[in-house]
Design a protein around this motif. Sequence first.
Motif, PDB file in Angstrom:
ATOM      1  N   TYR A 172       0.984   4.000  -2.834  1.00 35.59           N
ATOM      2  CA  TYR A 172       0.759   5.428  -2.563  1.00 35.59           C
ATOM      3  C   TYR A 172       1.860   6.282  -3.182  1.00 35.59           C
ATOM      4  O   TYR A 172       1.600   7.313  -3.810  1.00 35.59           O
ATOM      5  CB  TYR A 172       0.698   5.682  -1.057  1.00 35.59           C
ATOM      6  CG  TYR A 172       0.576   7.146  -0.714  1.00 35.59           C
ATOM      7  CD1 TYR A 172      -0.658   7.784  -0.772  1.00 35.59           C
ATOM      8  CD2 TYR A 172       1.698   7.891  -0.374  1.00 35.59           C
ATOM      9  CE1 TYR A 172      -0.771   9.137  -0.482  1.00 35.59           C
ATOM     10  CE2 TYR A 172       1.600   9.246  -0.088  1.00 35.59           C
ATOM     11  CZ  TYR A 172       0.359   9.856  -0.145  1.00 35.59           C
ATOM     12  OH  TYR A 172       0.260  11.192   0.122  1.00 35.59           O
TER      13      TYR A 172
ATOM     14  N   THR B 277      -3.622  -4.657  -4.941  1.00 31.68           N
ATOM     15  CA  THR B 277      -3.069  -3.352  -4.589  1.00 31.68           C
ATOM     16  C   THR B 277      -1.944  -2.982  -5.551  1.00 31.68           C
ATOM     17  O   THR B 277      -1.032  -3.756  -5.793  1.00 31.68           O
ATOM     18  CB  THR B 277      -2.525  -3.366  -3.148  1.00 31.68           C
ATOM     19  OG1 THR B 277      -3.559  -3.800  -2.273  1.00 31.68           O
ATOM     20  CG2 THR B 277      -2.066  -1.985  -2.731  1.00 31.68           C
TER      21      THR B 277
ATOM     22  N   TYR C  20     -10.457  -0.230  -0.138  1.00 33.25           N
ATOM     23  CA  TYR C  20      -9.774   0.067   1.122  1.00 33.25           C
ATOM     24  C   TYR C  20     -10.747   0.298   2.277  1.00 33.25           C
ATOM     25  O   TYR C  20     -10.514  -0.181   3.400  1.00 33.25           O
ATOM     26  CB  TYR C  20      -8.848   1.277   0.944  1.00 33.25           C
ATOM     27  CG  TYR C  20      -7.690   0.986   0.019  1.00 33.25           C
ATOM     28  CD1 TYR C  20      -6.621   0.212   0.449  1.00 33.25           C
ATOM     29  CD2 TYR C  20      -7.680   1.458  -1.293  1.00 33.25           C
ATOM     30  CE1 TYR C  20      -5.560  -0.078  -0.404  1.00 33.25           C
ATOM     31  CE2 TYR C  20      -6.618   1.173  -2.149  1.00 33.25           C
ATOM     32  CZ  TYR C  20      -5.568   0.407  -1.706  1.00 33.25           C
ATOM     33  OH  TYR C  20      -4.529   0.099  -2.546  1.00 33.25           O
ATOM     34  N   THR C  21     -11.824   1.030   2.035  1.00 26.14           N
ATOM     35  CA  THR C  21     -12.782   1.273   3.118  1.00 26.14           C
ATOM     36  C   THR C  21     -13.466  -0.018   3.556  1.00 26.14           C
ATOM     37  O   THR C  21     -13.658  -0.258   4.758  1.00 26.14           O
ATOM     38  CB  THR C  21     -13.856   2.293   2.675  1.00 26.14           C
ATOM     39  OG1 THR C  21     -13.207   3.523   2.327  1.00 26.14           O
ATOM     40  CG2 THR C  21     -14.856   2.556   3.792  1.00 26.14           C
TER      41      THR C  21
ATOM     42  N   ARG D 207     -11.195   3.257  -5.714  1.00 25.78           N
ATOM     43  CA  ARG D 207     -10.503   2.242  -4.932  1.00 25.78           C
ATOM     44  C   ARG D 207     -10.707   2.469  -3.441  1.00 25.78           C
ATOM     45  O   ARG D 207     -10.751   1.516  -2.656  1.00 25.78           O
ATOM     46  CB  ARG D 207      -9.004   2.260  -5.264  1.00 25.78           C
ATOM     47  CG  ARG D 207      -8.678   1.669  -6.613  1.00 25.78           C
ATOM     48  CD  ARG D 207      -8.855   0.186  -6.647  1.00 25.78           C
ATOM     49  NE  ARG D 207      -7.762  -0.520  -5.988  1.00 25.78           N
ATOM     50  CZ  ARG D 207      -7.747  -1.814  -5.742  1.00 25.78           C
ATOM     51  NH1 ARG D 207      -8.790  -2.571  -6.061  1.00 25.78           N
ATOM     52  NH2 ARG D 207      -6.715  -2.391  -5.147  1.00 25.78           N
ATOM     53  N   GLY D 208     -10.843   3.741  -3.073  1.00 28.50           N
ATOM     54  CA  GLY D 208     -11.052   4.066  -1.668  1.00 28.50           C
ATOM     55  C   GLY D 208     -12.344   3.499  -1.125  1.00 28.50           C
ATOM     56  O   GLY D 208     -12.363   2.844  -0.080  1.00 28.50           O
TER      57      GLY D 208
ATOM     58  N   SER E 118     -11.032  -2.268   5.482  1.00 33.16           N
ATOM     59  CA  SER E 118     -10.765  -1.634   6.776  1.00 33.16           C
ATOM     60  C   SER E 118     -11.945  -1.830   7.718  1.00 33.16           C
ATOM     61  O   SER E 118     -11.767  -2.134   8.904  1.00 33.16           O
ATOM     62  CB  SER E 118     -10.489  -0.142   6.595  1.00 33.16           C
ATOM     63  OG  SER E 118      -9.339   0.068   5.803  1.00 33.16           O
TER      64      SER E 118
ATOM     65  N   VAL F 120       0.841  -1.206   0.000  1.00 29.66           N
ATOM     66  CA  VAL F 120       0.000   0.000   0.000  1.00 29.66           C
ATOM     67  C   VAL F 120       0.871   1.250   0.000  1.00 29.66           C
ATOM     68  O   VAL F 120       0.611   2.213  -0.738  1.00 29.66           O
ATOM     69  CB  VAL F 120      -0.954   0.012   1.210  1.00 29.66           C
ATOM     70  CG1 VAL F 120      -1.627   1.381   1.344  1.00 29.66           C
ATOM     71  CG2 VAL F 120      -2.022  -1.064   1.047  1.00 29.66           C
TER      72      VAL F 120
END
Length: 355
Positions: A26, A289, A322-323, A317-318, A326, A22
């Motif tokens: 980034y 990822t 990822y959300t 993608r968020g 998470s 990740v």
Amino acid sequence: MKQWTTYIKRILSNGGIFVLVVLFTYRMIFSKVSMEQIRVVLSNIDKKYLLFGLLTGVFMVCAEALSIKRNLRLLGEKKGYFHCLTYAFAGNFFSGITPAATGGQPMQLYLMCKDRIPASKGTLALLMDLGAYQAVITSLAVLGYTMYFSLIHRSLGGFIPVLWVGLVLNFFLMTLTFTAMFSKRFSRVLVAFAAKVVGVFQKDKGANFRNKALDGVKQYQAGAKILKDNKGTYLLNSLIMVLRIIAMHSAPYWIYKAFGLTQASYFKMLALQSTLYVSCAAIPSPGGTGVGESAFLLYFKEIFPAEIINSAMVLSRGIGFYTIISLCGFLLLLIWIVRTLKNRRHVKDVKRYQH
């Protein structure tokens, strides 16, 4: 129990690898979009579509829990929806942090065993789910590739072989799953061939591999008999799977709508995301990822204007990946804490009673 502890440690170490990937992603991709740019974008887009995107992600997890519950019921295991939701959280979280999603189903099976579901039935329920999953994602990808052949070839250019490899891999897995379930003769031939290959490299392991593989084949074929006896129920399960995969692939469309764009249809966005998802299978990074982000920029470069595509990728993608992982990870941690406290309280009550 010791082997499960070892396996959990291995998965957690993969989580560390996921964090590193990740961070690398980034630096290489997300750094193209500053936090200030994201803040400006968020202040200008229609935020209700972000909420829709999150809700479809939550629906995907809830639909998986329902599928698992129905499969377990077919096998005579009546577990409450909340327990099955825990398995869905585990599947999504550990699939997201391990290469090629290898950690999801083993962790689900571990939790099922902790809930006193026999390993054979837990394995079979997950195999039935896997068969439907492979069939749906492969079918949607093939349909999307067929419908938007020219657009996909223009977008991918020299990377089109990656999509072909992904399609072949998923088609192979789907074929292998259903063949193992419905063809006893082919399954035994396949196992015998694989055992010979293993025996060439490790002579003492060939026979052991063959016995274990045959046990796995028996589980697959037990699932086939259940499917034949409960066609209507499994058909409904497959419909739930279709809705689940559609929800999983919906994030780019909601981001597209959030920017006020209207030219591309929902089906077109779904088709592109379906082929994108399958092409990522050719490169087994944790949760896709890095690969998923790069693929988004390729597949959707003719859909999103150049000046916003990086922001669209981050948002898609968020909310779509990822959300969700998470959230699943946080809820798993919360469930673990609650169960640990309950177990300690139970132990104290037992000791008090004994005295």
